[in-house]
Motif scaffolding. Structure first.
Motif, short mmCIF file in Angstrom:
data_model
loop_
_atom_site.label_atom_id
_atom_site.label_comp_id
_atom_site.label_asym_id
_atom_site.label_seq_id
_atom_site.Cartn_x
_atom_site.Cartn_y
_atom_site.Cartn_z
N PRO A 108 0.83 -1.21 0.00
CA PRO A 108 0.00 0.00 0.00
C PRO A 108 0.87 1.26 0.00
O PRO A 108 1.93 1.31 0.63
N TRP A 109 0.40 2.26 -0.71
CA TRP A 109 1.14 3.52 -0.81
C TRP A 109 1.49 4.05 0.58
O TRP A 109 2.57 4.58 0.80
N THR A 110 0.58 3.88 1.53
CA THR A 110 0.81 4.39 2.89
C THR A 110 1.93 3.65 3.61
O THR A 110 2.39 4.11 4.66
N MET A 111 2.37 2.50 3.06
CA MET A 111 3.45 1.71 3.68
C MET A 111 4.78 1.90 2.95
O MET A 111 5.75 1.20 3.24
N ARG A 112 4.82 2.83 1.98
CA ARG A 112 6.08 3.06 1.26
C ARG A 112 7.14 3.49 2.28
O ARG A 112 6.84 4.15 3.27
N ASN A 113 8.34 3.05 2.04
CA ASN A 113 9.49 3.40 2.89
C ASN A 113 9.38 2.89 4.32
O ASN A 113 10.15 3.29 5.19
N VAL A 114 8.41 2.01 4.60
CA VAL A 114 8.27 1.41 5.93
C VAL A 114 9.04 0.09 5.92
O VAL A 114 8.78 -0.77 5.07
N PRO A 115 10.01 -0.11 6.82
CA PRO A 115 10.76 -1.37 6.84
C PRO A 115 9.83 -2.57 7.01
O PRO A 115 8.86 -2.53 7.77
N LEU A 116 10.13 -3.63 6.27
CA LEU A 116 9.36 -4.88 6.35
C LEU A 116 10.27 -5.99 6.80
O LEU A 116 11.39 -6.13 6.32
N ARG A 117 9.77 -6.81 7.73
CA ARG A 117 10.49 -8.01 8.17
C ARG A 117 9.78 -9.19 7.53
O ARG A 117 8.58 -9.41 7.76
N LEU A 118 10.50 -9.92 6.71
CA LEU A 118 9.93 -11.06 5.99
C LEU A 118 10.52 -12.36 6.52
O LEU A 118 11.71 -12.43 6.84
N ALA A 119 9.67 -13.37 6.63
CA ALA A 119 10.12 -14.72 6.99
C ALA A 119 9.45 -15.69 6.01
O ALA A 119 8.26 -15.57 5.74
N LEU A 120 10.22 -16.60 5.47
CA LEU A 120 9.70 -17.64 4.59
C LEU A 120 10.11 -18.97 5.22
O LEU A 120 11.30 -19.29 5.29
N ASP A 121 9.11 -19.70 5.71
CA ASP A 121 9.38 -20.96 6.42
C ASP A 121 8.79 -22.13 5.66
O ASP A 121 7.68 -22.05 5.12
N LEU A 122 9.52 -23.24 5.68
CA LEU A 122 9.01 -24.51 5.17
C LEU A 122 8.28 -25.18 6.32
O LEU A 122 8.84 -25.35 7.40
N VAL A 123 6.99 -25.52 6.12
CA VAL A 123 6.21 -26.17 7.16
C VAL A 123 5.66 -27.49 6.62
O VAL A 123 5.43 -27.65 5.42
N ASP A 124 5.47 -28.45 7.53
CA ASP A 124 4.89 -29.74 7.13
C ASP A 124 3.37 -29.67 7.22
O ASP A 124 2.79 -28.62 7.54
N ALA A 125 2.72 -30.78 6.95
CA ALA A 125 1.25 -30.83 6.94
C ALA A 125 0.64 -30.48 8.29
O ALA A 125 -0.52 -30.06 8.36
N LYS A 155 7.38 -25.97 11.68
CA LYS A 155 8.41 -25.32 10.88
C LYS A 155 9.62 -26.23 10.77
O LYS A 155 10.14 -26.72 11.77
N LEU A 156 10.07 -26.43 9.53
CA LEU A 156 11.22 -27.30 9.27
C LEU A 156 12.48 -26.51 8.93
O LEU A 156 13.55 -27.08 8.87
N GLY A 157 12.34 -25.25 8.69
CA GLY A 157 13.47 -24.42 8.31
C GLY A 157 12.96 -23.22 7.55
O GLY A 157 11.78 -23.12 7.24
N GLY A 158 13.86 -22.30 7.26
CA GLY A 158 13.44 -21.14 6.50
C GLY A 158 14.47 -20.05 6.50
O GLY A 158 15.61 -20.24 6.95
N VAL A 159 14.06 -18.91 6.00
CA VAL A 159 14.95 -17.75 5.91
C VAL A 159 14.18 -16.52 6.39
O VAL A 159 12.96 -16.45 6.30
N THR A 160 14.91 -15.55 6.91
CA THR A 160 14.32 -14.28 7.31
C THR A 160 15.15 -13.15 6.74
O THR A 160 16.33 -13.33 6.40
N GLY A 161 14.54 -12.02 6.64
CA GLY A 161 15.26 -10.85 6.16
C GLY A 161 14.46 -9.59 6.40
O GLY A 161 13.26 -9.65 6.67
N GLU A 162 15.13 -8.48 6.31
CA GLU A 162 14.47 -7.19 6.47
C GLU A 162 14.88 -6.31 5.30
O GLU A 162 15.96 -6.47 4.73
N ASN A 163 13.98 -5.39 4.94
CA ASN A 163 14.36 -4.39 3.95
C ASN A 163 14.09 -3.01 4.54
O ASN A 163 13.50 -2.88 5.60
N ASP A 164 14.52 -2.01 3.82
CA ASP A 164 14.35 -0.63 4.29
C ASP A 164 13.02 -0.05 3.83
O ASP A 164 12.80 1.15 3.95
N GLY A 165 12.16 -0.89 3.31
CA GLY A 165 10.88 -0.42 2.80
C GLY A 165 10.90 -0.36 1.29
O GLY A 165 11.95 -0.38 0.66
#
Length: 123
Positions: free
Chosen positions: A40-57, A61-71
Protein backbone atom coordinates in the motif's frame (compact mmCIF):
# COMPACT_ATOMS: atom_id res chain seq x y z
CA UNK A 1 4.83 -19.32 -6.91
CA UNK A 2 7.18 -22.27 -7.19
CA UNK A 3 9.39 -22.36 -10.25
CA UNK A 4 12.61 -23.81 -11.58
CA UNK A 5 14.29 -20.40 -11.43
CA UNK A 6 13.47 -16.70 -11.51
CA UNK A 7 15.01 -13.28 -11.36
CA UNK A 8 13.70 -9.98 -10.11
CA UNK A 9 14.34 -7.14 -12.53
CA UNK A 10 13.54 -3.43 -12.54
CA UNK A 11 10.29 -1.89 -11.33
CA UNK A 12 9.13 -5.03 -9.49
CA UNK A 13 9.03 -7.12 -12.66
CA UNK A 14 9.98 -10.81 -12.71
CA UNK A 15 11.40 -13.24 -15.22
CA UNK A 16 10.07 -16.67 -14.22
CA UNK A 17 11.12 -20.03 -15.72
CA UNK A 18 9.47 -23.43 -15.31
CA UNK A 19 6.65 -22.08 -13.15
CA UNK A 20 3.47 -23.62 -11.81
CA UNK A 21 4.47 -27.03 -10.50
CA UNK A 22 3.31 -28.41 -7.15
CA UNK A 23 4.47 -32.06 -7.12
CA UNK A 24 8.14 -33.07 -6.80
CA UNK A 25 10.22 -36.09 -5.91
CA UNK A 26 12.83 -36.29 -3.19
CA UNK A 27 15.43 -34.98 -3.00
CA UNK A 28 13.66 -31.87 -4.20
CA UNK A 29 15.21 -30.17 -7.21
CA UNK A 30 16.85 -26.78 -6.80
CA UNK A 31 14.09 -24.22 -7.31
CA UNK A 32 12.91 -20.73 -6.43
CA UNK A 33 10.03 -19.33 -4.44
CA UNK A 34 8.70 -16.15 -6.04
CA UNK A 35 6.97 -13.58 -3.86
CA UNK A 36 5.04 -10.74 -5.49
CA UNK A 37 3.70 -8.07 -3.15
CA UNK A 38 1.47 -5.06 -3.63
CA UNK A 39 2.58 -2.65 -0.93
CA UNK A 40 0.00 0.00 0.00
CA UNK A 41 1.14 3.52 -0.81
CA UNK A 42 0.81 4.39 2.89
CA UNK A 43 3.45 1.71 3.68
CA UNK A 44 6.08 3.06 1.26
CA UNK A 45 9.49 3.40 2.89
CA UNK A 46 8.27 1.41 5.93
CA UNK A 47 10.76 -1.37 6.84
CA UNK A 48 9.36 -4.88 6.35
CA UNK A 49 10.49 -8.01 8.17
CA UNK A 50 9.93 -11.06 5.99
CA UNK A 51 10.12 -14.72 6.99
CA UNK A 52 9.70 -17.64 4.59
CA UNK A 53 9.38 -20.96 6.42
CA UNK A 54 9.01 -24.51 5.17
CA UNK A 55 6.21 -26.17 7.16
CA UNK A 56 4.89 -29.74 7.13
CA UNK A 57 1.25 -30.83 6.94
CA UNK A 58 0.92 -30.30 10.71
CA UNK A 59 2.26 -26.74 10.51
CA UNK A 60 5.62 -27.57 12.10
CA UNK A 61 8.41 -25.32 10.88
CA UNK A 62 11.22 -27.30 9.27
CA UNK A 63 13.47 -24.42 8.31
CA UNK A 64 13.44 -21.14 6.50
CA UNK A 65 14.95 -17.75 5.91
CA UNK A 66 14.32 -14.28 7.31
CA UNK A 67 15.26 -10.85 6.16
CA UNK A 68 14.47 -7.19 6.47
CA UNK A 69 14.36 -4.39 3.95
CA UNK A 70 14.35 -0.63 4.29
CA UNK A 71 10.88 -0.42 2.80
CA UNK A 72 9.61 -0.21 -0.75
CA UNK A 73 10.81 2.99 -2.32
CA UNK A 74 8.57 4.46 -5.02
CA UNK A 75 10.13 4.61 -8.47
CA UNK A 76 10.06 8.02 -10.15
CA UNK A 77 7.10 6.94 -12.31
CA UNK A 78 5.00 5.78 -9.31
CA UNK A 79 1.55 7.29 -9.06
CA UNK A 80 0.79 8.64 -5.57
CA UNK A 81 -1.92 6.57 -3.87
CA UNK A 82 -1.44 3.51 -6.12
CA UNK A 83 0.00 0.34 -4.46
CA UNK A 84 3.67 -0.31 -5.17
CA UNK A 85 4.89 -3.51 -6.80
CA UNK A 86 7.62 -5.39 -5.00
CA UNK A 87 9.04 -8.80 -5.77
CA UNK A 88 11.44 -11.19 -4.13
CA UNK A 89 13.03 -14.36 -5.46
CA UNK A 90 14.26 -16.88 -2.87
CA UNK A 91 16.52 -19.59 -4.31
CA UNK A 92 16.06 -22.98 -2.62
CA UNK A 93 18.72 -25.70 -2.86
CA UNK A 94 17.97 -29.38 -3.36
CA UNK A 95 17.23 -31.26 -0.13
CA UNK A 96 15.57 -34.53 0.94
CA UNK A 97 11.98 -34.59 2.21
CA UNK A 98 9.79 -37.54 3.14
CA UNK A 99 6.72 -38.08 0.96
CA UNK A 100 3.85 -35.84 2.05
CA UNK A 101 2.38 -32.37 1.92
CA UNK A 102 4.41 -29.25 2.68
CA UNK A 103 4.08 -25.50 2.28
CA UNK A 104 6.18 -22.40 2.15
CA UNK A 105 4.67 -19.94 4.63
CA UNK A 106 5.29 -16.23 4.25
CA UNK A 107 5.16 -13.86 7.21
CA UNK A 108 5.36 -10.10 6.88
CA UNK A 109 6.04 -8.31 10.15
CA UNK A 110 5.07 -11.55 11.99
CA UNK A 111 1.67 -11.90 10.24
CA UNK A 112 0.72 -14.39 7.54
CA UNK A 113 -0.97 -12.40 4.76
CA UNK A 114 -3.85 -13.69 2.64
CA UNK A 115 -2.27 -16.06 0.14
CA UNK A 116 0.75 -16.49 2.41
CA UNK A 117 0.86 -20.29 1.98
CA UNK A 118 2.28 -22.06 -1.05
CA UNK A 119 1.60 -25.79 -0.85
CA UNK A 120 3.37 -28.62 -2.64
CA UNK A 121 3.53 -32.41 -2.47
CA UNK A 122 6.56 -34.68 -2.31
CA UNK A 123 5.90 -38.09 -3.80
Amino acid sequence: MLCDSAESISDGKLNIYGAGWSVVSSPTPPCSVVIKLEVPWTMRNVPLRLALDLVDADGRKLGGVTGENDGVNPVPTAVPGVPLDSSLVVPVPSFPLAPGRYAWQLEINTEVPDGGYLGFTVR
